[in-house]
Enzyme design. Structure first.
Site, PDB file in Angstrom:
ATOM      1  N   ILE A 248       6.163   2.356  -3.858  1.00 51.89           N
ATOM      2  CA  ILE A 248       6.666   1.432  -4.885  1.00 51.89           C
ATOM      3  C   ILE A 248       5.813   0.156  -4.915  1.00 51.89           C
ATOM      4  CG2 ILE A 248       8.679   0.208  -5.792  1.00 51.89           C
ATOM      5  CD1 ILE A 248      10.450   2.158  -4.207  1.00 51.89           C
TER       6      ILE A 248
ATOM      7  N   LEU B  27      -0.434  -0.603   7.033  1.00 48.62           N
ATOM      8  CA  LEU B  27      -1.040   0.728   6.869  1.00 48.62           C
ATOM      9  C   LEU B  27      -0.513   1.697   7.927  1.00 48.62           C
ATOM     10  CD1 LEU B  27      -4.742  -0.073   5.817  1.00 48.62           C
ATOM     11  CD2 LEU B  27      -2.728   0.296   4.372  1.00 48.62           C
TER      12      LEU B  27
ATOM     13  N   ALA C  57       0.831  -1.214   0.000  1.00 51.43           N
ATOM     14  CA  ALA C  57       0.000   0.000   0.000  1.00 51.43           C
ATOM     15  C   ALA C  57       0.865   1.264   0.000  1.00 51.43           C
ATOM     16  CB  ALA C  57      -0.930   0.000   1.205  1.00 51.43           C
TER      17      ALA C  57
ATOM     18  N   ILE D  55       4.425  -7.226   9.276  1.00 45.36           N
ATOM     19  CA  ILE D  55       5.356  -8.302   8.906  1.00 45.36           C
ATOM     20  C   ILE D  55       6.099  -8.851  10.138  1.00 45.36           C
ATOM     21  CG2 ILE D  55       5.677  -7.623   6.483  1.00 45.36           C
ATOM     22  CD1 ILE D  55       8.454  -6.451   7.358  1.00 45.36           C
TER      23      ILE D  55
ATOM     24  N   THR E  55      18.315  -1.068  -0.913  1.00 41.26           N
ATOM     25  CA  THR E  55      18.432   0.291  -1.456  1.00 41.26           C
ATOM     26  C   THR E  55      19.899   0.633  -1.735  1.00 41.26           C
ATOM     27  OG1 THR E  55      18.253   2.641  -0.826  1.00 41.26           O
ATOM     28  CG2 THR E  55      18.356   1.079   0.978  1.00 41.26           C
ATOM     29  N   ASP E  56      20.104   1.579  -2.628  1.00 42.02           N
ATOM     30  CA  ASP E  56      21.486   2.023  -2.905  1.00 42.02           C
ATOM     31  C   ASP E  56      22.101   2.718  -1.688  1.00 42.02           C
ATOM     32  OD1 ASP E  56      20.076   4.445  -2.992  1.00 42.02           O
ATOM     33  OD2 ASP E  56      20.989   5.160  -4.843  1.00 42.02           O
ATOM     34  N   GLU E  57      21.243   3.145  -0.744  1.00 41.54           N
ATOM     35  CA  GLU E  57      21.775   3.866   0.424  1.00 41.54           C
ATOM     36  C   GLU E  57      22.628   2.991   1.322  1.00 41.54           C
ATOM     37  OE1 GLU E  57      19.337   6.631   2.480  1.00 41.54           O
ATOM     38  OE2 GLU E  57      18.179   7.132   0.703  1.00 41.54           O
TER      39      GLU E  57
ATOM     40  N   LYS F 254      18.332  -1.057   6.701  1.00 38.44           N
ATOM     41  CA  LYS F 254      18.174  -1.725   5.397  1.00 38.44           C
ATOM     42  C   LYS F 254      19.385  -2.624   5.113  1.00 38.44           C
ATOM     43  CE  LYS F 254      15.360  -1.327   2.707  1.00 38.44           C
ATOM     44  NZ  LYS F 254      14.094  -2.085   2.506  1.00 38.44           N
TER      45      LYS F 254
ATOM     46  N   TYR G 225      18.116   4.643   8.991  1.00 40.63           N
ATOM     47  CA  TYR G 225      17.345   3.984   7.929  1.00 40.63           C
ATOM     48  C   TYR G 225      18.238   3.052   7.115  1.00 40.63           C
ATOM     49  CZ  TYR G 225      15.524   3.333   3.200  1.00 40.63           C
ATOM     50  OH  TYR G 225      15.150   2.779   1.998  1.00 40.63           O
TER      51      TYR G 225
HETATM   52  P1  NAD Z   1       6.759   3.717   1.538  1.00 43.10           P
HETATM   53  O1  NAD Z   1       7.147   4.307   2.837  1.00 43.10           O
HETATM   54  O2  NAD Z   1       5.997   4.526   0.554  1.00 43.10           O
HETATM   55  O3  NAD Z   1       5.904   2.387   1.786  1.00 43.10           O
HETATM   56  C1  NAD Z   1       6.195   1.475   2.800  1.00 43.10           C
HETATM   57  C2  NAD Z   1       4.980   0.578   2.997  1.00 43.10           C
HETATM   58  O4  NAD Z   1       5.295  -0.409   3.988  1.00 43.10           O
HETATM   59  C3  NAD Z   1       3.748   1.327   3.523  1.00 43.10           C
HETATM   60  O5  NAD Z   1       2.595   0.931   2.818  1.00 43.10           O
HETATM   61  C4  NAD Z   1       3.644   0.892   4.979  1.00 43.10           C
HETATM   62  O6  NAD Z   1       2.320   0.887   5.486  1.00 43.10           O
HETATM   63  C5  NAD Z   1       4.214  -0.508   4.916  1.00 43.10           C
HETATM   64  N1  NAD Z   1       4.760  -0.972   6.197  1.00 43.10           N
HETATM   65  C6  NAD Z   1       5.585  -0.285   7.039  1.00 43.10           C
HETATM   66  N2  NAD Z   1       5.841  -1.034   8.129  1.00 43.10           N
HETATM   67  C7  NAD Z   1       5.190  -2.222   7.963  1.00 43.10           C
HETATM   68  C8  NAD Z   1       5.094  -3.406   8.724  1.00 43.10           C
HETATM   69  N3  NAD Z   1       5.721  -3.521   9.907  1.00 43.10           N
HETATM   70  N4  NAD Z   1       4.359  -4.426   8.250  1.00 43.10           N
HETATM   71  C9  NAD Z   1       3.705  -4.323   7.058  1.00 43.10           C
HETATM   72  N5  NAD Z   1       3.749  -3.217   6.290  1.00 43.10           N
HETATM   73  C10 NAD Z   1       4.489  -2.174   6.728  1.00 43.10           C
HETATM   74  O7  NAD Z   1       8.115   3.177   0.909  1.00 43.10           O
HETATM   75  P2  NAD Z   1       8.576   3.072  -0.615  1.00 43.10           P
HETATM   76  O8  NAD Z   1       9.233   4.315  -1.009  1.00 43.10           O
HETATM   77  O9  NAD Z   1       7.464   2.522  -1.421  1.00 43.10           O
HETATM   78  O10 NAD Z   1       9.716   1.962  -0.466  1.00 43.10           O
HETATM   79  C11 NAD Z   1       9.390   0.580  -0.568  1.00 43.10           C
HETATM   80  C12 NAD Z   1      10.646  -0.226  -0.355  1.00 43.10           C
HETATM   81  O11 NAD Z   1      11.619   0.111  -1.344  1.00 43.10           O
HETATM   82  C13 NAD Z   1      11.321  -0.003   0.995  1.00 43.10           C
HETATM   83  O12 NAD Z   1      11.819  -1.228   1.445  1.00 43.10           O
HETATM   84  C14 NAD Z   1      12.462   0.956   0.676  1.00 43.10           C
HETATM   85  O13 NAD Z   1      13.530   0.800   1.579  1.00 43.10           O
HETATM   86  C15 NAD Z   1      12.835   0.499  -0.721  1.00 43.10           C
HETATM   87  N6  NAD Z   1      13.440   1.519  -1.595  1.00 43.10           N
HETATM   88  C16 NAD Z   1      12.826   2.715  -1.776  1.00 43.10           C
HETATM   89  C17 NAD Z   1      13.368   3.651  -2.656  1.00 43.10           C
HETATM   90  C18 NAD Z   1      12.718   4.986  -2.906  1.00 43.10           C
HETATM   91  O14 NAD Z   1      13.292   5.825  -3.589  1.00 43.10           O
HETATM   92  N7  NAD Z   1      11.502   5.229  -2.417  1.00 43.10           N
HETATM   93  C19 NAD Z   1      14.562   3.347  -3.327  1.00 43.10           C
HETATM   94  C20 NAD Z   1      15.176   2.112  -3.100  1.00 43.10           C
HETATM   95  C21 NAD Z   1      14.588   1.205  -2.243  1.00 43.10           C
HETATM   96  O1  TDX Z   2      12.623  18.613   2.110  1.00 46.95           O
HETATM   97  C1  TDX Z   2      13.621  18.058   1.607  1.00 46.95           C
HETATM   98  N1  TDX Z   2      14.678  18.820   1.183  1.00 46.95           N
HETATM   99  C2  TDX Z   2      15.805  18.292   0.647  1.00 46.95           C
HETATM  100  O2  TDX Z   2      16.736  19.021   0.284  1.00 46.95           O
HETATM  101  C3  TDX Z   2      13.707  16.639   1.445  1.00 46.95           C
HETATM  102  C4  TDX Z   2      12.574  15.761   1.893  1.00 46.95           C
HETATM  103  C5  TDX Z   2      14.850  16.120   0.895  1.00 46.95           C
HETATM  104  N2  TDX Z   2      15.879  16.902   0.523  1.00 46.95           N
HETATM  105  C6  TDX Z   2      17.085  16.300  -0.049  1.00 46.95           C
HETATM  106  C7  TDX Z   2      17.712  15.197   0.782  1.00 46.95           C
HETATM  107  C8  TDX Z   2      18.291  14.285  -0.252  1.00 46.95           C
HETATM  108  O3  TDX Z   2      19.584  14.744  -0.633  1.00 46.95           O
HETATM  109  O4  TDX Z   2      16.674  15.655  -1.254  1.00 46.95           O
HETATM  110  C9  TDX Z   2      17.354  14.402  -1.444  1.00 46.95           C
HETATM  111  C10 TDX Z   2      16.336  13.291  -1.532  1.00 46.95           C
HETATM  112  O5  TDX Z   2      15.742  13.164  -0.264  1.00 46.95           O
HETATM  113  P1  TDX Z   2      14.593  12.080   0.030  1.00 46.95           P
HETATM  114  O6  TDX Z   2      13.505  12.258  -0.954  1.00 46.95           O
HETATM  115  O7  TDX Z   2      14.271  12.140   1.481  1.00 46.95           O
HETATM  116  O8  TDX Z   2      15.331  10.720  -0.375  1.00 46.95           O
HETATM  117  P2  TDX Z   2      16.680  10.036   0.152  1.00 46.95           P
HETATM  118  O9  TDX Z   2      17.059  10.501   1.486  1.00 46.95           O
HETATM  119  O10 TDX Z   2      17.703  10.172  -0.953  1.00 46.95           O
HETATM  120  O11 TDX Z   2      16.172   8.502   0.255  1.00 46.95           O
HETATM  121  C11 TDX Z   2      15.306   7.945  -0.769  1.00 46.95           C
HETATM  122  O12 TDX Z   2      16.020   7.169  -1.695  1.00 46.95           O
HETATM  123  C12 TDX Z   2      16.493   5.916  -1.302  1.00 46.95           C
HETATM  124  C13 TDX Z   2      14.184   7.125  -0.149  1.00 46.95           C
HETATM  125  O13 TDX Z   2      13.508   7.902   0.823  1.00 46.95           O
HETATM  126  C14 TDX Z   2      14.697   5.854   0.460  1.00 46.95           C
HETATM  127  O14 TDX Z   2      13.610   5.067   0.936  1.00 46.95           O
HETATM  128  C15 TDX Z   2      15.444   5.077  -0.595  1.00 46.95           C
HETATM  129  O15 TDX Z   2      16.041   3.953  -0.036  1.00 46.95           O
END
Ligand code: NAD
Ligand code: TDX
Length: 333
Positions: free
Chosen positions: A13, A36, A10, A61, A124-126, A152, A148
């Site tokens: 991604i 949620l 939900a 989970i 994640t790449d982080e 991960k 975070y």
């Molecule tokens: P998000 O925060 O939008 O979604 C996370 C989801 O996990 C939410 O629906 C939340 O309700 C659910 N969740 C949280 N804790 C839970 C639990 N204990 N049990 C069941 N569900 C739970 O995150 P996202 O940006 O969609 O990221 C999804 C995954 O991809 C994460 O593992 C994140 O680390 C990874 N990821 C994200 C990015 C990015 O840029 N957003 C990049 C690389 C990897």
């Molecule tokens: O208000 C802001 N101002 C700002 O300058 C926010 C929210 C972010 N930033 C900067 C911080 C980072 O350099 O922008 C860049 C991107 O920030 P985020 O969107 O918070 O992403 P980041 O910290 O790079 O992490 C994201 O990418 C890898 C996702 O949140 C992670 O879940 C994923 O693993």
């Protein structure tokens, strides 16, 4: 028929991935297990809630009993569930350790007992930390620098250990920064797009010169699907599209496409431990046959349009818990 347990479906991604699979295939059944949290939103999946191949289960989970009940029903697990926002992990890391590490452990342990055919751990790449020049390959050491990314990294290597120790067919993916529809407006792109639409300030951390490599979420979803069929078990794959941009560049692009004033740009104190640059070498997955499909600027335009057309979606979010959080954090809401 392939039956998948998608956790965190939900969220941003996960919901895009569920849409992707249901559009692409007639022979997949999906159970979406999601707690949620503030980031989970069933509105993201409104159009598929009655789909015959989709089932939603609200739950955690970390809940071993529930995971024990669901696991025998599926062959493949894709673990998206996580606390995912770096800033929140700095303020309050507890849930990151619980969900991202312990939750992954519960899934892995249950998957092992149920002889799951494939377990995809979405990392994640982080986990590599920051890099000044060049790009990380999958063999580089992990140097995560926020609670975070450290959580991960824990799950990432725990998943690998289940392959080495128990021969659980695990694949780990390390993707770069995603953007696209349904992204919670606390992350850079949806926050800045929605703030700019409302003529609110765009809080740029530090000097705005931090670099992220951006990928359109649909390309990430296709990469995961590709690896489910073509990835080698026990392997880790970087995923990225090679769009390295500074935060200032992204900010200017958003302002340009929304025809908004430069004056919305506001420099604020830097994020603690802010990683300067992320960069992943994606030769491994590209050699296997995957490559991104979307042009970066076209995808940004599509994304900006999506947020313009779906103001109900984000205005609903920005009026709840979110508002309290942002009042405390940045006083920009
Ligand atoms: P998000 O925060 O939008 O979604 C996370 C989801 O996990 C939410 O629906 C939340 O309700 C659910 N969740 C949280 N804790 C839970 C639990 N204990 N049990 C069941 N569900 C739970 O995150 P996202 O940006 O969609 O990221 C999804 C995954 O991809 C994460 O593992 C994140 O680390 C990874 N990821 C994200 C990015 C990015 O840029 N957003 C990049 C690389 C990897
Ligand atoms: O208000 C802001 N101002 C700002 O300058 C926010 C929210 C972010 N930033 C900067 C911080 C980072 O350099 O922008 C860049 C991107 O920030 P985020 O969107 O918070 O992403 P980041 O910290 O790079 O992490 C994201 O990418 C890898 C996702 O949140 C992670 O879940 C994923 O693993």
């Amino acid at each position: 028929m392939r039956k998948l347990l998608v956790t965190g479906g939900a969220g941003f991604i996960g919901s895009n991935f569920i849409h992707y699979l249901l559009n692409q295939y007639d022979d997949v059944d999906i159970i979406n297990l999601d707690k949620l949290t503030y980031a989970g939103n069933l509105a993201n999946l409104k159009d598929v809630e009655r789909h015959p191949h989709y089932q939603f289960v609200k739950g955690d989970i970390c809940d071993k009993k529930l995971v024990d009940e669901l696991m025998p029903e599926v062959q493949i697990v894709v673990n998206f569930a996580a606390e995912s926002h770096v800033d929140r992990s700095i303020g309050s890391p507890d849930d990151f350790i619980k969900t991202d590490v312990f939750g992954a452990f519960v899934l892995l342990e249950t998957a092992r007992k149920n002889r799951i055919e494939k377990f995809i751990q979405i990392s994640t790449d982080e986990v590599y930390g920051s890099i000044q020049d060049g790009s990380f390959t999958e063999n580089d050491p992990l140097m995560p620098s926020s609670p975070y990314s450290a959580s991960k990294a824990g799950a990432d290597r725990l998943a690998f250990s289940y392959y080495v120790t128990y021969k659980l067919p695990v694949i780990v993916t390390r993707c770069s920064n995603n953007f696209g529809p349904y992204q919670y407006p606390e992350k850079l792109i949806p926050l800045f797009v929605t703030n700019a639409i409302e003529d609110k300030k765009l809080p740029i951390y530090g000097d705005g010169m931090n670099v992220r490599d951006w990928i359109f979420v649909d390309d990430h979803c296709r990469a995961i699907d590709f690896l489910m069929d073509n990835g080698e078990v026990g392997e880790t794959y970087n995923i990225g599209a090679g769009n390295e941009k500074t935060n200032l560049f992204i900010t200017d692009l958003i302002l340009k496409h929304l025809e908004k004033s430069d004056e919305l740009k506001t420099f604020v104190p830097d994020r603690l431990g802010h990683d300067r640059r992320y960069s992943v070498d994606c030769t491994k997955i590209r050699k296997l046959g995957w490559q991104p499909k979307y042009d970066f600027e076209d995808a940004i335009i599509e994304t900006v349009l999506w947020y313009k057309r779906n103001a109900d979606w984000w205005k609903q979010i920005k009026s709840g818990e979110y508002l309290e959080y942002y009042k405390q954090q940045y006083q920009t809401a």
